[in-house]
Design a protein around this motif. Structure first.
Motif, PDB file in Angstrom:
ATOM      1  N   GLU A   1     -10.720  -0.062   6.824  1.00  0.00           N
ATOM      2  CA  GLU A   1      -9.978   1.028   7.485  1.00  0.00           C
ATOM      3  C   GLU A   1      -9.609   2.142   6.507  1.00  0.00           C
ATOM      4  N   THR A   2     -10.395   2.300   5.448  1.00  0.00           N
ATOM      5  CA  THR A   2     -10.060   3.287   4.423  1.00  0.00           C
ATOM      6  C   THR A   2      -9.936   4.692   5.000  1.00  0.00           C
ATOM      7  N   GLU A   3     -10.864   5.096   5.860  1.00  0.00           N
ATOM      8  CA  GLU A   3     -10.814   6.449   6.420  1.00  0.00           C
ATOM      9  C   GLU A   3      -9.603   6.628   7.331  1.00  0.00           C
ATOM     10  N   ALA A   4      -9.259   5.585   8.054  1.00  0.00           N
ATOM     11  CA  ALA A   4      -8.070   5.655   8.904  1.00  0.00           C
ATOM     12  C   ALA A   4      -6.815   5.805   8.041  1.00  0.00           C
ATOM     13  N   LEU A   5      -6.792   5.148   6.881  1.00  0.00           N
ATOM     14  CA  LEU A   5      -5.664   5.294   5.959  1.00  0.00           C
ATOM     15  C   LEU A   5      -5.568   6.724   5.432  1.00  0.00           C
ATOM     16  N   ARG A   6      -6.724   7.295   5.080  1.00  0.00           N
ATOM     17  CA  ARG A   6      -6.712   8.681   4.602  1.00  0.00           C
ATOM     18  C   ARG A   6      -6.153   9.610   5.679  1.00  0.00           C
ATOM     19  N   ALA A   7      -6.551   9.373   6.926  1.00  0.00           N
ATOM     20  CA  ALA A   7      -6.063  10.210   8.022  1.00  0.00           C
ATOM     21  C   ALA A   7      -4.558  10.041   8.208  1.00  0.00           C
ATOM     22  N   LEU A   8      -4.074   8.806   8.034  1.00  0.00           N
ATOM     23  CA  LEU A   8      -2.643   8.559   8.172  1.00  0.00           C
ATOM     24  C   LEU A   8      -1.857   9.328   7.120  1.00  0.00           C
ATOM     25  N   TYR A   9      -2.333   9.303   5.872  1.00  0.00           N
ATOM     26  CA  TYR A   9      -1.601   9.983   4.807  1.00  0.00           C
ATOM     27  C   TYR A   9      -1.775  11.506   4.868  1.00  0.00           C
ATOM     28  N   ALA A  10      -2.831  11.957   5.530  1.00  0.00           N
ATOM     29  CA  ALA A  10      -2.954  13.394   5.764  1.00  0.00           C
ATOM     30  C   ALA A  10      -1.939  13.848   6.805  1.00  0.00           C
ATOM     31  N   ARG A  11      -1.640  12.953   7.747  1.00  0.00           N
ATOM     32  CA  ARG A  11      -0.693  13.280   8.816  1.00  0.00           C
ATOM     33  C   ARG A  11       0.745  13.061   8.386  1.00  0.00           C
ATOM     34  N   LEU A  12       0.983  11.977   7.618  1.00  0.00           N
ATOM     35  CA  LEU A  12       2.338  11.645   7.179  1.00  0.00           C
ATOM     36  C   LEU A  12       2.342  11.473   5.660  1.00  0.00           C
ATOM     37  N   PRO A  13       2.200  12.556   4.925  1.00  0.00           N
ATOM     38  CA  PRO A  13       2.115  12.421   3.455  1.00  0.00           C
ATOM     39  C   PRO A  13       3.465  12.035   2.859  1.00  0.00           C
ATOM     40  N   PRO A  14       3.451  11.225   1.790  1.00  0.00           N
ATOM     41  CA  PRO A  14       4.703  10.918   1.090  1.00  0.00           C
ATOM     42  C   PRO A  14       5.290  12.197   0.517  1.00  0.00           C
ATOM     43  N   ALA A  15       6.614  12.247   0.485  1.00  0.00           N
ATOM     44  CA  ALA A  15       7.274  13.455  -0.042  1.00  0.00           C
ATOM     45  C   ALA A  15       7.097  13.534  -1.551  1.00  0.00           C
TER      46      ALA A  15
ATOM     47  N   VAL B   1       0.835  -1.203   0.000  1.00  0.00           N
ATOM     48  CA  VAL B   1       0.000   0.000   0.000  1.00  0.00           C
ATOM     49  C   VAL B   1       0.869   1.251   0.000  1.00  0.00           C
ATOM     50  N   ASP B   2       1.835   1.318   0.911  1.00  0.00           N
ATOM     51  CA  ASP B   2       2.625   2.546   0.993  1.00  0.00           C
ATOM     52  C   ASP B   2       3.555   2.703  -0.209  1.00  0.00           C
ATOM     53  N   ALA B   3       4.040   1.597  -0.730  1.00  0.00           N
ATOM     54  CA  ALA B   3       4.892   1.685  -1.922  1.00  0.00           C
ATOM     55  C   ALA B   3       4.103   2.236  -3.115  1.00  0.00           C
TER      56      ALA B   3
ATOM     57  N   LEU C   1      -4.555   6.875  -3.525  1.00  0.00           N
ATOM     58  CA  LEU C   1      -4.929   5.844  -2.556  1.00  0.00           C
ATOM     59  C   LEU C   1      -6.096   5.007  -3.053  1.00  0.00           C
ATOM     60  N   ASP C   2      -7.097   5.622  -3.663  1.00  0.00           N
ATOM     61  CA  ASP C   2      -8.256   4.854  -4.134  1.00  0.00           C
ATOM     62  C   ASP C   2      -7.834   3.826  -5.192  1.00  0.00           C
ATOM     63  N   TYR C   3      -6.936   4.232  -6.111  1.00  0.00           N
ATOM     64  CA  TYR C   3      -6.435   3.289  -7.112  1.00  0.00           C
ATOM     65  C   TYR C   3      -5.671   2.152  -6.438  1.00  0.00           C
ATOM     66  N   THR C   4      -4.866   2.504  -5.444  1.00  0.00           N
ATOM     67  CA  THR C   4      -4.093   1.498  -4.712  1.00  0.00           C
ATOM     68  C   THR C   4      -5.012   0.476  -4.048  1.00  0.00           C
ATOM     69  N   LEU C   5      -6.086   0.959  -3.411  1.00  0.00           N
ATOM     70  CA  LEU C   5      -7.014   0.049  -2.739  1.00  0.00           C
ATOM     71  C   LEU C   5      -7.747  -0.844  -3.743  1.00  0.00           C
ATOM     72  N   GLU C   6      -8.001  -0.324  -4.922  1.00  0.00           N
ATOM     73  CA  GLU C   6      -8.618  -1.156  -5.956  1.00  0.00           C
ATOM     74  C   GLU C   6      -7.662  -2.260  -6.396  1.00  0.00           C
ATOM     75  N   GLN C   7      -6.372  -1.954  -6.481  1.00  0.00           N
ATOM     76  CA  GLN C   7      -5.379  -2.982  -6.808  1.00  0.00           C
ATOM     77  C   GLN C   7      -5.309  -4.045  -5.708  1.00  0.00           C
ATOM     78  N   VAL C   8      -5.400  -3.598  -4.473  1.00  0.00           N
ATOM     79  CA  VAL C   8      -5.412  -4.539  -3.348  1.00  0.00           C
ATOM     80  C   VAL C   8      -6.612  -5.466  -3.461  1.00  0.00           C
ATOM     81  N   ARG C   9      -7.770  -4.904  -3.778  1.00  0.00           N
ATOM     82  CA  ARG C   9      -8.988  -5.714  -3.885  1.00  0.00           C
ATOM     83  C   ARG C   9      -8.830  -6.775  -4.985  1.00  0.00           C
ATOM     84  N   GLN C  10      -8.225  -6.395  -6.092  1.00  0.00           N
ATOM     85  CA  GLN C  10      -8.048  -7.335  -7.199  1.00  0.00           C
ATOM     86  C   GLN C  10      -7.046  -8.443  -6.854  1.00  0.00           C
ATOM     87  N   GLU C  11      -6.100  -8.132  -5.963  1.00  0.00           N
ATOM     88  CA  GLU C  11      -5.078  -9.110  -5.580  1.00  0.00           C
ATOM     89  C   GLU C  11      -5.484  -9.961  -4.373  1.00  0.00           C
ATOM     90  N   SER C  12      -6.683  -9.749  -3.852  1.00  0.00           N
ATOM     91  CA  SER C  12      -7.161 -10.539  -2.715  1.00  0.00           C
ATOM     92  C   SER C  12      -7.263 -12.011  -3.097  1.00  0.00           C
TER      93      SER C  12
END
Length: 517
Positions: free
Chosen positions: A503-517, A462-464, A477-488
């Motif tokens: 935990e989608t909303e928790a993920l959004r909050a995490l990336y709002a707090r620690l956004p990738p550079a 996910v983070d990569a 993030l939404d595209y990433t989660l769709e890829q995760v769903r397809q790889e389930s």
């Protein structure tokens, strides 16, 4: 002993002021007899009798059936004067068995009284029934009844003392268990306050404070910090200073620190302990009733042992803080070398902890995963820069070198016997395994991959995906989660995928707090 007896031992229903005004609690006496005159004479003769400074209070039942109903309710009868023959020739004897066997009441003293000794011979009754005395109803003089009352009440009192000692021992063992089970200093101190109150069987309120930082154990100079409080002091902030403590607590703590010893009053106790390193811990307890010398001695002994445990917990948290710092430094070094932007190792740890929590893993394992998951790529330290930072596709030879980082990471981390690093070694080795068995280095399928490895694989993916790389831009993030769903069920554990998507909303909050550079 029944729950009702516990209530008798630690009866705090009335405030101390009311108890003092009404005098000592009376001994509860139950008379069970179908002859009204027996009740009247007994109460008349013994109405002024006292034992241990406590008067008598009489309750009357006129049949065994009536007594069964009363005894089946909460009660504190010390002595039961029981007729043998009432609605039946053996009603009293049946009631004895009911009290001892069905109710499980072994503490109330039972004295059988009969007007027909031949109906229930004394030798047979004493041998066959759990009673404490056997008398004839004609024994109604003050002298004879006094003998019965002294003997019965003395026995009941001594049983209560033994029971209180037993309960105190049980509470002491529970106190030690709860203290040793505490996971950090703040929960430890809360446990101290709770168990110190329970230990003495009194309503207690208190404050636990120290000159040691609750989490990093860093020295705080002259600043005293509150670590835990009971409800009566709930208004205090967790890091309240000495100046803002209630006056009695502040004065007690100041005196303890000035004289470096314990102090107490009739209803309060302040414990002082100074560790070998100069850290100071203080415990203040106030009680609803006066506490005696034996209670203070017990609390002092408890506090001394608690203080020793406290010092060990400080040292443990210092070691844990050091370990956190080292792992953080290692993670930052990895990011710098591999040119991974942002807080990749931190976010992978947070996502791993999120998944572990959703999967219902134990709290200690969740904390370890938060630390260990960030070291999943530590084996990159053995991969040449020319391979690690190649902007395009890798050649077959380069790919073989890159795949070796799993074994390298395991070899590096498994040298330590620390649980977190052992867990990190497993993650480093397995985070590229796939649920369908097509991963590397061993091609493990399904649950043959450790839970930690499965969690780290998903968190890393996910983070990569949402982080930019030297060979591609970041994905949403939404595209990433769709890829995760397809790889389930293919790349990822289906159950963990469901947890992640929830935990989608928790993920959004995490990336709002620690956004990738």
């Amino acid at each position: 002993m029944s729950h009702d007896d516990d209530d008798m031992l630690f009866d705090d229903d009335a405030p101390p002021s009311q108890k003092a005004a009404s005098g000592p609690a009376p001994w509860e006496i139950l008379i069970v007899d179908d002859e009204k005159s027996v009740h009247q004479v007994t109460e008349l003769v013994m109405g002024d009798f006292t034992f241990d400074g406590r008067p008598m209070r009489f309750t009357h039942c006129y049949s065994a059936a009536e007594a069964r109903v009363l005894l089946g309710q909460p009660n504190q009868f010390a002595l039961i004067l029981l007729d043998v023959v009432m609605e039946s020739e053996h009603a009293g004897l049946d009631l004895v068995r009911y009290i001892r066997e069905e109710l499980g009441n072994s503490t109330a003293r039972i004295v059988l009284r009969t007007g027909q000794p031949g109906q229930a011979p004394q030798a047979y009754v004493l041998k066959s029934f759990d009673i404490n005395d056997y008398r004839e109803k004609t024994d109604l003089t003050h002298a004879k009844l006094s003998t019965v009352f002294y003997s019965a009440l003395r026995g009941y009192r001594d049983l209560m003392r033994l029971e209180r000692a037993r309960i105190g021992l049980r509470r002491s063992i529970d106190a030690i268990t709860h203290v040793c089970d505490s996971d950090n200093l703040r929960s430890f101190c809360s446990s101290v306050l709770e168990q110190a109150s329970a230990l003495l069987g009194h309503d207690g309120e208190g404050v636990c404070a120290s000159r040691v930082n609750a989490y990093a154990a860093a020295r705080q100079g002259e600043s005293l910090k509150v670590l835990a409080v009971t409800p009566a002091y709930a208004g205090l902030q967790s890091d309240e200073t000495l100046d803002h403590l209630p006056v009695p607590v502040r004065h007690a703590f100041m005196r303890c620190m000035r004289e470096r010893r314990d102090h107490h009053g009739d209803t309060w106790y302040a414990c002082y302990y100074r560790t070998r390193e100069g850290n100071e811990s203080l415990l203040y307890m106030s009680f609803s009733d006066a506490i005696g010398d034996s209670d203070r001695e017990l609390l002092a002994l408890f506090s001394a042992n608690v203080a020793s445990t406290y010092e060990k917990l400080v040292q443990r948290e210092e070691a844990a803080a050091t370990q956190d710092a080292i792992i953080g430094i290692l993670g930052e070094a990895l990011e710098r070398r591999s040119a991974v932007a942002g807080d990749h190792v931190v976010r992978v740890g947070e996502i791993a902890a999120m998944l572990a929590c959703a999967a219902g893993l134990p709290p200690q394992l969740i904390r370890q995963l938060r630390q260990a998951a960030g070291l999943h790529d530590i084996g990159h330290s053995g991969v040449p820069d020319t391979v690690l930072n190649t902007p395009g596709a890798l050649s077959g030879e380069q790919w073989a070198v890159m795949r070796s980082h799993c074994q390298t990471g395991r070899d590096m981390l498994s040298r330590s016997n620390q649980p977190v690093l052992q867990l990190a070694a497993t993650i480093a080795y397995e985070h590229h395994e796939r649920w369908d068995g097509s991963g590397y280095p061993r091609g493990l399928p399904g649950e043959r991959i450790s839970m930690a490895g499965r969690i780290a694989a998903l968190a890393d993916f996910v983070d990569a995906m949402v982080s930019p790389r030297c060979y591609r831009p970041a994905w949403p993030l939404d595209y990433t989660l769709e890829q995760v769903r397809q790889e389930s069920g293919k790349r990822f554990d289906p159950a963990l995928v469901q947890h992640l998507l929830a935990e989608t909303e928790a993920l959004r909050a995490l990336y709002a707090r620690l956004p990738p550079a």
